[in-house]
Design a protein around this motif. Structure first.
Motif, mmCIF file in Angstrom:
data_model
loop_
_atom_site.group_PDB
_atom_site.id
_atom_site.type_symbol
_atom_site.label_atom_id
_atom_site.label_comp_id
_atom_site.label_asym_id
_atom_site.label_seq_id
_atom_site.Cartn_x
_atom_site.Cartn_y
_atom_site.Cartn_z
ATOM 1 N N GLN A 85 -36.661 38.663 145.522
ATOM 2 C CA GLN A 85 -36.346 39.992 146.059
ATOM 3 C C GLN A 85 -35.319 39.906 147.186
ATOM 4 O OE1 GLN A 85 -40.593 42.280 145.079
ATOM 5 N NE2 GLN A 85 -39.878 42.109 147.173
ATOM 6 N N GLY A 86 -35.430 38.870 148.017
ATOM 7 C CA GLY A 86 -34.436 38.687 149.075
ATOM 8 C C GLY A 86 -33.058 38.400 148.501
ATOM 9 N N GLY A 87 -33.029 37.573 147.440
ATOM 10 C CA GLY A 87 -31.749 37.250 146.798
ATOM 11 C C GLY A 87 -31.105 38.466 146.158
ATOM 12 N N ILE A 88 -31.916 39.295 145.492
ATOM 13 C CA ILE A 88 -31.382 40.503 144.855
ATOM 14 C C ILE A 88 -30.856 41.475 145.901
ATOM 15 C CG2 ILE A 88 -31.978 42.548 143.492
ATOM 16 C CD1 ILE A 88 -33.966 40.831 141.961
ATOM 17 N N THR A 89 -31.558 41.573 147.030
ATOM 18 C CA THR A 89 -31.119 42.468 148.107
ATOM 19 C C THR A 89 -29.743 42.056 148.631
ATOM 20 O OG1 THR A 89 -33.385 42.965 148.791
ATOM 21 C CG2 THR A 89 -31.646 43.329 150.416
ATOM 22 N N VAL A 90 -29.568 40.754 148.842
ATOM 23 C CA VAL A 90 -28.271 40.251 149.334
ATOM 24 C C VAL A 90 -27.183 40.466 148.281
ATOM 25 C CG1 VAL A 90 -27.000 38.182 150.025
ATOM 26 C CG2 VAL A 90 -29.328 38.565 150.873
ATOM 27 N N LEU A 91 -27.495 40.156 147.010
ATOM 28 C CA LEU A 91 -26.511 40.329 145.943
ATOM 29 C C LEU A 91 -26.139 41.804 145.760
ATOM 30 C CD1 LEU A 91 -27.724 37.846 143.181
ATOM 31 C CD2 LEU A 91 -25.567 37.762 144.442
ATOM 32 N N ALA A 92 -27.117 42.687 145.940
ATOM 33 C CA ALA A 92 -26.859 44.119 145.760
ATOM 34 C C ALA A 92 -25.803 44.610 146.747
ATOM 35 C CB ALA A 92 -28.152 44.910 145.938
ATOM 36 N N ARG A 93 -25.843 44.074 147.941
ATOM 37 C CA ARG A 93 -24.840 44.466 148.940
ATOM 38 C C ARG A 93 -23.442 43.997 148.528
ATOM 39 N NH1 ARG A 93 -28.465 42.957 154.323
ATOM 40 N NH2 ARG A 93 -29.945 44.696 154.072
ATOM 41 N N LEU A 94 -23.402 42.832 147.870
ATOM 42 C CA LEU A 94 -22.115 42.300 147.433
ATOM 43 C C LEU A 94 -21.612 42.986 146.159
ATOM 44 C CD1 LEU A 94 -22.836 38.483 147.973
ATOM 45 C CD2 LEU A 94 -21.569 40.025 149.492
#
Length: 232
Positions: free
Chosen positions: A168-177
């Motif tokens: 979930q943390g990885g998806i959150t960071v990727l979503a911003r990118l």
């Protein structure tokens, strides 16, 4: 006090043990059914639409192609094997080496709470719009689900918090990118395929490990990619 004992596999078991094991089996079956219908509801909500009193379906080809391609990539990468090896490592490091069901509990619980529509969409909304509401609701649901699963599968379920935090943390960071490309169509595809995987987890819970669900995870990436292709 008279104690009634039953014979099983050359040993003796009491009625209380029988009742306990029966209760655990029923609890596991109930949990499996809930997961199955969560998956079915998610798929139906995104595939079916009513227009002019006619029921129509969409996204069928996208779903089939995404799952097929995802399965090929997942098998080549052996994601299921990596999950299990991580579970084995975690079992030893946490002092649970004697727990024979630890890895199965860890993998099953991790997949149940990691690949659902709420996990993906909630993380994306958190990253794109700073909206934590879906993740907060999911956290409450996850607590209940893991509590129930722990009673039936064992303590390995509790360690699913590790991949949940990472994914979930990885998806959150990727979503911003990736904010510019996460269109409504991409989100719909993601939720549809994610719900199919949740259904697959339910199948494994109810009938034993029939589907290598972790090896289907790349299907989520193909689902997003196909939002930009002319696939019905």
């Amino acid at each position: 006090m008279r104690v009634v004992l039953l014979f099983r596999d050359g040993g003796l078991i009491s009625p209380k043990q029988v009742a306990f094991k029966s209760g655990i089996y029923t609890l596991m079956a109930a949990n499996a059914l809930a997961v199955l219908f969560l998956g079915i509801a998610g798929v139906m909500a995104r595939m079916l639409a009513v227009s002019d009193k006619t029921l129509s379906a969409s996204g069928t080809m996208m779903m089939v192609i995404s799952l097929a391609l995802g399965a090929v990539i997942g098998e080549l990468l052996d994601l299921e094997g990596k999950f299990e090896r991580f579970g084995e490592w975690l079992k030893k490091k946490t002092g649970n080496a004697r727990d024979q069901n630890f890895v199965n509990a860890f993998v099953t619980a991790s997949l149940t709470v990691c690949i659902g529509a709420m996990a993906v969409i909630g993380s994306i909304q958190d990253g794109m719009y700073n909206d934590h509401s879906v993740l907060f609701a999911k956290a409450v649901m996850d607590f209940i689900i893991i509590l129930v699963m722990s009673a039936s599968l064992g303590r390995g379920c509790a360690f699913s918090a590790i991949p949940v935090a990472i994914i979930q943390g990885g998806i959150t960071v990727l979503a911003r990118l990736l904010k510019p490309i996460m269109t409504d169509a991409a989100m719909t595809n993601l939720s549809l395929v994610g719900s199919v995987l949740i259904f697959a987890v339910g199948v494994n819970l109810l009938w034993g490990k029939k589907i290598r669900v972790a090896n289907l995870l790349p299907a989520l990436i193909f689902a997003v990619a196909m939002a930009f292709l002319p696939v019905p």
